[in-house]
Design an enzyme around this catalytic site. Structure first.
Site, PDB file in Angstrom:
ATOM      1  N   CYS A 126       0.833  -1.337  -0.128  1.00 39.91           N
ATOM      2  CA  CYS A 126       0.035  -0.203   0.162  1.00 39.91           C
ATOM      3  C   CYS A 126       0.857   1.381   0.188  1.00 39.91           C
ATOM      4  O   CYS A 126       1.707   1.591   0.795  1.00 39.91           O
ATOM      5  CB  CYS A 126      -0.895   0.067   1.138  1.00 39.91           C
ATOM      6  SG  CYS A 126      -2.050   1.406   1.097  1.00 39.91           S
ATOM      7  N   GLY A 167      -6.775  -6.536 -10.689  1.00 39.00           N
ATOM      8  CA  GLY A 167      -7.524  -5.682 -10.054  1.00 39.00           C
ATOM      9  C   GLY A 167      -8.507  -4.854 -10.749  1.00 39.00           C
ATOM     10  O   GLY A 167      -9.600  -5.068 -10.896  1.00 39.00           O
TER      11      GLY A 167
HETATM   12  C1  LIG Z   1      -9.836  -0.741  -5.635  1.00 38.75           C
HETATM   13  C2  LIG Z   1      -8.672  -1.182  -5.298  1.00 38.75           C
HETATM   14  C3  LIG Z   1      -8.564  -1.740  -4.118  1.00 38.75           C
HETATM   15  C4  LIG Z   1      -7.275  -2.386  -3.792  1.00 38.75           C
HETATM   16  N1  LIG Z   1      -7.013  -2.875  -2.401  1.00 38.75           N
HETATM   17  C5  LIG Z   1      -5.893  -3.609  -2.377  1.00 38.75           C
HETATM   18  C6  LIG Z   1      -5.686  -4.086  -1.159  1.00 38.75           C
HETATM   19  O1  LIG Z   1      -6.660  -4.160  -0.039  1.00 38.75           O
HETATM   20  N2  LIG Z   1      -4.466  -4.841  -0.619  1.00 38.75           N
HETATM   21  C7  LIG Z   1      -3.483  -5.024  -1.823  1.00 38.75           C
HETATM   22  O2  LIG Z   1      -2.426  -5.527  -1.600  1.00 38.75           O
HETATM   23  N3  LIG Z   1      -3.891  -4.469  -2.788  1.00 38.75           N
HETATM   24  C8  LIG Z   1      -4.894  -3.659  -3.249  1.00 38.75           C
HETATM   25  N4  LIG Z   1      -5.047  -3.166  -4.403  1.00 38.75           N
HETATM   26  C9  LIG Z   1      -3.847  -3.118  -5.574  1.00 38.75           C
HETATM   27  C10 LIG Z   1      -4.078  -4.351  -6.364  1.00 38.75           C
HETATM   28  O3  LIG Z   1      -4.171  -5.601  -5.799  1.00 38.75           O
HETATM   29  C11 LIG Z   1      -3.201  -4.403  -7.613  1.00 38.75           C
HETATM   30  O4  LIG Z   1      -1.880  -4.656  -7.008  1.00 38.75           O
HETATM   31  C12 LIG Z   1      -2.970  -3.093  -8.474  1.00 38.75           C
HETATM   32  O5  LIG Z   1      -4.296  -2.396  -8.576  1.00 38.75           O
HETATM   33  C13 LIG Z   1      -2.375  -3.365  -9.815  1.00 38.75           C
HETATM   34  O6  LIG Z   1      -3.055  -4.234 -10.133  1.00 38.75           O
HETATM   35  P1  LIG Z   1      -4.119  -3.722 -11.524  1.00 38.75           P
HETATM   36  O7  LIG Z   1      -3.446  -3.039 -12.636  1.00 38.75           O
HETATM   37  O8  LIG Z   1      -4.549  -5.391 -12.003  1.00 38.75           O
HETATM   38  O9  LIG Z   1      -5.203  -2.851 -10.950  1.00 38.75           O
HETATM   39  C14 LIG Z   1      -6.362  -2.624  -4.721  1.00 38.75           C
HETATM   40  C15 LIG Z   1      -6.530  -2.110  -6.205  1.00 38.75           C
HETATM   41  C16 LIG Z   1      -7.818  -1.353  -6.285  1.00 38.75           C
HETATM   42  C17 LIG Z   1      -7.967  -0.696  -7.716  1.00 38.75           C
END
Ligand SMILES: Cc1cc2nc3c(=O)[nH]c(=O)nc-3n(C[C@H](O)[C@H](O)[C@H](O)COP(=O)(O)O)c2cc1C
Length: 278
Positions: free
Chosen positions: A22, A145
């Site tokens: 995070c 995500g």
């Molecule tokens: C709405 C939202 C909530 C997320 N919450 C978490 C979380 O609680 N814990 C975590 O490790 N990553 C969280 N992420 C990050 C995602 O797991 C991921 O690593 C990041 O969005 C990149 O992947 P993507 O390009 O597929 O979105 C979150 C992402 C989004 C968009």
């Protein structure tokens, strides 16, 4: 952290996942989230204490590193494996990047090749074909995500691609039915949940579930309590889900203006399910 892991285990969780990914300043400035990556020895000792304290698997999510000068995911992931973690997930951006630039899948592949435990890659899997492509990086799986928020059918589509089946086109109506089902799911969420699962502000005490989240009613007045929470969840999904849909911005505005669940359902039915006039 070890005590927190024991509480999570006591609640019946299957795993404990430690979020070292995070980047949000209000989290990272308290030595939590991605800032743990800046102290690899400390991070590893936290994981060791946790893995010794619980029987369920302890997993870790991390980023590439803190910033371009501190990219340490390969080294930290190895330390974390040695500390007893069961799996690691890596989002290939630094905390400083937040969501700018792109996820570094070469780095993710490097982490995967250096570890014996499963490594999952994360970042920029927006299309099903990208999920399949990135499975070739030596990872045990990919995390999705934002792509899932835009298109929850991405998993079905990727699974078809992986097994050589044709990818099914998703109809407008299916997308609407998905939203209606999601509303129903949210309406039933948390009912009967034990008080121990909820965060309670110090001094507030635990209120019974029913008073905090009254069961959704059919009232047409402005939503309150649980209904309001459902509407806010829909608004949060809405900003992703309506991207790339014809007239999506119009739908976005209408959903954001919905004041009750019946109103919300009406908007969705009207947009996705109403017969198209010739
Ligand atoms: C709405 C939202 C909530 C997320 N919450 C978490 C979380 O609680 N814990 C975590 O490790 N990553 C969280 N992420 C990050 C995602 O797991 C991921 O690593 C990041 O969005 C990149 O992947 P993507 O390009 O597929 O979105 C979150 C992402 C989004 C968009």
């Amino acid at each position: 952290m070890a005590a927190a892991a024991q509480i999570v285990e006591g609640m019946g969780a299957d795993i404990v996942d430690v979020n070292m990914g995070c980047p949000v300043p209000k989290i990272a400035k308290h030595n939590a989230g991605c800032s743990l990556m800046r102290e690899p020895a400390h991070a590893a000792s936290v994981i060791r204490a946790m893995t010794s304290a619980v029987k369920i698997p302890v997993t870790v999510k991390m980023r590439a590193g803190w910033d371009a000068t501190e990219i340490n995911a390969p080294d930290l992931a190895k330390r974390i494996e040695d500390a007893g973690a069961a799996a690691v997930a890596v989002h290939g951006r630094t905390a400083a990047q937040s969501y700018t630039g792109s996820s570094d899948w070469d780095l993710i592949a490097r982490v995967a090749s250096g570890l014996s435990i499963p490594v999952f890659g994360s970042g920029d899997c927006i299309e099903a074909s990208q999920m399949v492509e990135r499975m070739q990086s030596g990872v045990s799986g990919v995390l999705v995500g934002r792509g899932a928020l835009r298109n929850p059918f991405i998993f079905e589509q990727a699974s078809a691609l992986m097994s050589g089946r044709p990818v099914r086109a998703i109809t407008h109506e299916e997308r609407g039915r998905f939203l209606l089902e999601y509303i129903e799911l949210l309406q039933n969420e948390r009912l009967g949940e034990s008080a121990g699962f909820r965060h309670v502000a110090p001094g507030m005490g635990a209120r019974p579930v029913s008073s905090e989240f009254p069961v959704s009613g059919e009232s047409r007045g402005p939503a309150r309590g649980h209904d309001k929470w459902v509407i806010n969840k829909l608004r949060a999904l809405n900003s992703w889900y309506t991207k790339g849909i014809d007239n999506g911005s119009h739908l976005r505005v209408r959903i954001n203006a919905a004041e009750s669940i019946p109103h919300l359902r009406e908007i969705i039915e009207d947009f996705f399910l109403a017969p198209v006039s010739q």
